[in-house]
Design a protein around this motif. Structure first.
Motif, PDB file in Angstrom:
ATOM      1  N   VAL A 183       0.860  -1.183   0.000  1.00  0.00           N
ATOM      2  CA  VAL A 183       0.000   0.000   0.000  1.00  0.00           C
ATOM      3  C   VAL A 183       0.901   1.239   0.000  1.00  0.00           C
ATOM      4  CG1 VAL A 183      -1.839   1.262   1.165  1.00  0.00           C
ATOM      5  CG2 VAL A 183      -1.767  -1.244   1.293  1.00  0.00           C
ATOM      6  N   PRO A 184       1.084   1.899  -1.153  1.00  0.00           N
ATOM      7  CA  PRO A 184       1.966   3.066  -1.219  1.00  0.00           C
ATOM      8  C   PRO A 184       1.285   4.347  -0.733  1.00  0.00           C
ATOM      9  CG  PRO A 184       1.077   2.596  -3.387  1.00  0.00           C
ATOM     10  CD  PRO A 184       0.559   1.512  -2.479  1.00  0.00           C
ATOM     11  N   TYR A 185       2.067   5.192  -0.075  1.00  0.00           N
ATOM     12  CA  TYR A 185       1.603   6.502   0.385  1.00  0.00           C
ATOM     13  C   TYR A 185       2.514   7.578  -0.196  1.00  0.00           C
ATOM     14  CZ  TYR A 185      -1.531   4.424   3.891  1.00  0.00           C
ATOM     15  OH  TYR A 185      -2.539   3.732   4.519  1.00  0.00           O
ATOM     16  N   LYS A 186       2.120   8.815  -0.035  1.00  0.00           N
ATOM     17  CA  LYS A 186       2.966   9.926  -0.461  1.00  0.00           C
ATOM     18  C   LYS A 186       3.773  10.412   0.735  1.00  0.00           C
ATOM     19  CE  LYS A 186       0.016  11.472  -4.265  1.00  0.00           C
ATOM     20  NZ  LYS A 186      -0.767  12.602  -4.848  1.00  0.00           N
ATOM     21  N   GLY A 187       4.756   9.597   1.116  1.00  0.00           N
ATOM     22  CA  GLY A 187       5.595   9.931   2.256  1.00  0.00           C
ATOM     23  C   GLY A 187       5.356   9.011   3.436  1.00  0.00           C
ATOM     24  N   SER A 188       6.340   8.946   4.347  1.00  0.00           N
ATOM     25  CA  SER A 188       6.242   8.086   5.521  1.00  0.00           C
ATOM     26  C   SER A 188       5.207   8.573   6.521  1.00  0.00           C
ATOM     27  CB  SER A 188       7.602   7.983   6.213  1.00  0.00           C
ATOM     28  OG  SER A 188       8.510   7.222   5.455  1.00  0.00           O
ATOM     29  N   GLY A 189       5.078   9.901   6.641  1.00  0.00           N
ATOM     30  CA  GLY A 189       4.157  10.475   7.618  1.00  0.00           C
ATOM     31  C   GLY A 189       2.742   9.931   7.524  1.00  0.00           C
ATOM     32  N   PRO A 190       2.103  10.053   6.352  1.00  0.00           N
ATOM     33  CA  PRO A 190       0.741   9.534   6.211  1.00  0.00           C
ATOM     34  C   PRO A 190       0.654   8.025   6.414  1.00  0.00           C
ATOM     35  CG  PRO A 190       1.275  11.045   4.423  1.00  0.00           C
ATOM     36  CD  PRO A 190       2.550  10.773   5.147  1.00  0.00           C
ATOM     37  N   ALA A 191       1.696   7.308   6.004  1.00  0.00           N
ATOM     38  CA  ALA A 191       1.701   5.856   6.162  1.00  0.00           C
ATOM     39  C   ALA A 191       1.724   5.478   7.642  1.00  0.00           C
ATOM     40  CB  ALA A 191       2.891   5.246   5.436  1.00  0.00           C
ATOM     41  N   ILE A 192       2.571   6.159   8.408  1.00  0.00           N
ATOM     42  CA  ILE A 192       2.673   5.880   9.840  1.00  0.00           C
ATOM     43  C   ILE A 192       1.351   6.190  10.545  1.00  0.00           C
ATOM     44  CG2 ILE A 192       3.678   6.757  11.979  1.00  0.00           C
ATOM     45  CD1 ILE A 192       5.442   4.722  10.763  1.00  0.00           C
ATOM     46  N   ILE A 193       0.706   7.271  10.150  1.00  0.00           N
ATOM     47  CA  ILE A 193      -0.577   7.641  10.755  1.00  0.00           C
ATOM     48  C   ILE A 193      -1.602   6.523  10.565  1.00  0.00           C
ATOM     49  CG2 ILE A 193      -2.561   9.201  10.553  1.00  0.00           C
ATOM     50  CD1 ILE A 193      -0.564  11.454   9.960  1.00  0.00           C
ATOM     51  N   ASP A 194      -1.671   6.002   9.347  1.00  0.00           N
ATOM     52  CA  ASP A 194      -2.620   4.918   9.076  1.00  0.00           C
ATOM     53  C   ASP A 194      -2.205   3.610   9.734  1.00  0.00           C
ATOM     54  OD1 ASP A 194      -4.299   6.554   7.694  1.00  0.00           O
ATOM     55  OD2 ASP A 194      -4.108   5.530   5.758  1.00  0.00           O
ATOM     56  N   LEU A 195      -0.903   3.385   9.878  1.00  0.00           N
ATOM     57  CA  LEU A 195      -0.432   2.175  10.548  1.00  0.00           C
ATOM     58  C   LEU A 195      -0.824   2.213  12.027  1.00  0.00           C
ATOM     59  CD1 LEU A 195       1.138  -0.472  10.433  1.00  0.00           C
ATOM     60  CD2 LEU A 195       3.252   0.829  10.782  1.00  0.00           C
ATOM     61  N   VAL A 196      -0.624   3.358  12.660  1.00  0.00           N
ATOM     62  CA  VAL A 196      -1.018   3.520  14.061  1.00  0.00           C
ATOM     63  C   VAL A 196      -2.534   3.373  14.201  1.00  0.00           C
ATOM     64  CG1 VAL A 196      -1.177   5.161  15.983  1.00  0.00           C
ATOM     65  CG2 VAL A 196       0.969   4.952  14.687  1.00  0.00           C
ATOM     66  N   GLY A 197      -3.263   3.894  13.204  1.00  0.00           N
ATOM     67  CA  GLY A 197      -4.725   3.836  13.245  1.00  0.00           C
ATOM     68  C   GLY A 197      -5.303   2.485  12.870  1.00  0.00           C
ATOM     69  N   GLY A 198      -4.481   1.581  12.377  1.00  0.00           N
ATOM     70  CA  GLY A 198      -4.941   0.243  12.042  1.00  0.00           C
ATOM     71  C   GLY A 198      -5.478   0.083  10.631  1.00  0.00           C
ATOM     72  N   GLN A 199      -5.335   1.132   9.796  1.00  0.00           N
ATOM     73  CA  GLN A 199      -5.785   1.007   8.407  1.00  0.00           C
ATOM     74  C   GLN A 199      -4.874   0.101   7.586  1.00  0.00           C
ATOM     75  OE1 GLN A 199      -5.885   4.134   9.959  1.00  0.00           O
ATOM     76  NE2 GLN A 199      -8.103   3.906  10.223  1.00  0.00           N
ATOM     77  N   VAL A 200      -3.600   0.005   7.989  1.00  0.00           N
ATOM     78  CA  VAL A 200      -2.652  -0.921   7.375  1.00  0.00           C
ATOM     79  C   VAL A 200      -1.973  -1.707   8.489  1.00  0.00           C
ATOM     80  CG1 VAL A 200      -2.202   0.310   5.213  1.00  0.00           C
ATOM     81  CG2 VAL A 200      -0.942   0.951   7.281  1.00  0.00           C
ATOM     82  N   ASP A 201      -1.354  -2.825   8.122  1.00  0.00           N
ATOM     83  CA  ASP A 201      -0.839  -3.756   9.136  1.00  0.00           C
ATOM     84  C   ASP A 201       0.635  -3.612   9.481  1.00  0.00           C
ATOM     85  OD1 ASP A 201      -3.364  -5.187   9.310  1.00  0.00           O
ATOM     86  OD2 ASP A 201      -2.857  -6.074   7.358  1.00  0.00           O
ATOM     87  N   SER A 202       1.462  -3.330   8.473  1.00  0.00           N
ATOM     88  CA  SER A 202       2.901  -3.362   8.707  1.00  0.00           C
ATOM     89  C   SER A 202       3.620  -2.341   7.827  1.00  0.00           C
ATOM     90  CB  SER A 202       3.453  -4.761   8.421  1.00  0.00           C
ATOM     91  OG  SER A 202       3.326  -5.075   7.033  1.00  0.00           O
ATOM     92  N   MET A 203       4.915  -2.138   8.124  1.00  0.00           N
ATOM     93  CA  MET A 203       5.710  -1.202   7.333  1.00  0.00           C
ATOM     94  C   MET A 203       7.192  -1.385   7.661  1.00  0.00           C
ATOM     95  SD  MET A 203       5.315   2.956   7.177  1.00  0.00           S
ATOM     96  CE  MET A 203       6.322   3.953   6.060  1.00  0.00           C
ATOM     97  N   PHE A 204       8.039  -1.286   6.639  1.00  0.00           N
ATOM     98  CA  PHE A 204       9.486  -1.295   6.818  1.00  0.00           C
ATOM     99  C   PHE A 204       9.963   0.158   6.770  1.00  0.00           C
ATOM    100  CE2 PHE A 204       8.684  -5.593   5.489  1.00  0.00           C
ATOM    101  CZ  PHE A 204       9.682  -6.361   6.069  1.00  0.00           C
TER     102      PHE A 204
END
Length: 326
Positions: A183-204
Motif C-alpha cells: 500500500v503506497p503513500y505519499k511519504g512516511s508520515g501519512p503511512a505511519i498515521i494509518d499504521l497507528v490507526g490500524g488502516q494498514v498492518d505493517s511497514m518497513f
C-alpha cells in the motif's frame, strides 16, 4: 660549450615561468560548491547534505551550498549533475534510491554507474519492521506464519512505490516466501498515521521515523533490516536473525561528482569529507538523527563497489517482483 650559458638561461627561465604559473594556478575550491539534492527540503537526504555542507564550508573556508532539485524520485537532480561541468563545483548527494531507479525506470537519460564519479559515503540508516499492536504477532517468525495463513491480506505500507521502504517489503516477500499487499503513500508520515490507526498492518519504515511510535507503544517493532543490530533500537533483533537469514537492507547516502572530474579533486573531496565525518560535531548531528557513520576506510573505490552491488541487488528484486515505474 659556448651554448651552455644560453641553455642554462633558457632552463632557468622555464623553471621560473613554471613556478610562477603554479603559484598563480587557482586552488580548489576557489568559489562556492553546489551540493545537489534530488528531494525536497526537510527529508533525510536533505538533512544529511546540510550537515556535511556546513562542515565542509568550515574546513575549506569556501561555501558548500545545498540546492534542492526535487522530482521523479530524485532523477531530475541526478541528471542535472551528470550534465554539469566536471570541475568539482557541482556535486550530487545520492542515495540508495538512485541504484533502485536505475532498473525501476525504463527511460533514464543517465546511468548511475557510468555518468558519476564516486567520492565518498556519508552515512547509512536502517529500516525497521513495525506492525500495528493489534496484529497477533510478536516476532518475525510469527509475522511470516500469519502472512502465510492470510495470503494477500496482510498489508505492507510504504512511503511510495520504488522507495527503499517499498523495496524492503518486496525483498522480504521474496526471501520469506510470503504474499503481502503493498500500500503506497505519499511519504512516511501519512503511512505511519494509518499504521497507528490500524488502516494498514505493517511497514518497513526508516528507523528514526518510526522509533518514537515504538517507544510510546503505538507500534510494535519486530526487527531491524540491517545485518547487525543497531544501537539506535536497543533490544530489537534483525530480520536475518529472526526468520529470514541473509536479509540486509540499509538506506545509504553518498557524494558523487560528474564523470571525468579530475582525480585530484575527487581525492581532495574524499579527504575533506572523511575529515568532517571524524569531527564530534558531525558525529553528533548524524547519530542524533539515527544515522550511522560509514566504516573506515571510506574511499571512492568502495563507494563505486557499493553502487554496483546495490544496482545488481535491486535490479533482481524489481525484476522478480514485477514492479514498474514510468
Amino acid at each position: 660549450m659556448k651554448f651552455l650559458p644560453l641553455a642554462s638561461a633558457i632552463a632557468a627561465t622555464f623553471i621560473l615561468s613554471a613556478g610562477a604559473a603554479h603559484a598563480q594556478a587557482p586552488t580548489y575550491p576557489n568559489k562556492p560548491v553546489t551540493l545537489v539534492v534530488g528531494f525536497a527540503p526537510g527529508g533525510a537526504t536533505d538533512r544529511v547534505a546540510r550537515i556535511i555542507a556546513k562542515s565542509l564550508t568550515e574546513q575549506t573556508k569556501q561555501s558548500f551550498v545545498v540546492e534542492n532539485r526535487a522530482g521523479a524520485n530524485s532523477n531530475i537532480g541526478a541528471e542535472g549533475v551528470t550534465k554539469a561541468k566536471p570541475d568539482g563545483y557541482t556535486l550530487y548527494v545520492g542515495s540508495v534510491s538512485n541504484t533502485i531507479n536505475q532498473t525501476l525506470y525504463k527511460k533514464l537519460n543517465f546511468n548511475v554507474l557510468t555518468d558519476f564519479a564516486p567520492v565518498a559515503t556519508l552515512t547509512t540508516i536502517v529500516n525497521i519492521l513495525v506492525v500495528n499492536p493489534k496484529l497477533p504477532v510478536k516476532n518475525v517468525g510469527e509475522f511470516i506464519a500469519y502472512a502465510k495463513a492470510n495470503p494477500g491480506k496482510v498489508s505492507c505500507a510504504s512511503s511510495g512505490s520504488g522507495s527503499s521502504i517499498h523495496l524492503s517489503c518486496e525483498l522480504f516477500k521474496i526471501q520469506a516466501g510470503v504474499d503481502l499487499l503493498h500500500v503506497p503513500y505519499k511519504g512516511s508520515g501519512p503511512a505511519i498515521i494509518d499504521l497507528v490507526g490500524g488502516q494498514v498492518d505493517s511497514m518497513f519504515d526508516n528507523l528514526p521515523s518510526a522509533i518514537g511510535q515504538v517507544r510510546s507503544d503505538k507500534l510494535r517493532a519486530l526487527a531491524v533490516t540491517s545485518a547487525k543490530p543497531t544501537p539506535f533500537a536497543p533490544g530489537v533483533p534483525t530480520v536475518s536473525d529472526t526468520g529470514v537469514p541473509g536479509f540486509d537492507v540499509s538506506a545509504w547516502f553518498a557524494v558523487y561528482a560528474p564523470k571525468d572530474t579530475p582525480p585530484a579533486i575527487i581525492d581532495m573531496l574524499n579527504k575533506e569529507i572523511n575529515k568532517a565525518l571524524a569531527t564530534e560535531e558531525v558525529k553528533k548531528a548524524y547519530q542524533g538523527g539515527g544515522f550511522e557513520l560509514p566504516a573506515a576506510p571510506n574511499t571512492p573505490a568502495q563507494l563505486g563497489k557499493l553502487t554496483q552491488d546495490e544496482v545488481s541487488k535491486w535490479s533482481a528484486v524489481i525484476k522478480k517482483s514485477g514492479i514498474k515505474q514510468e
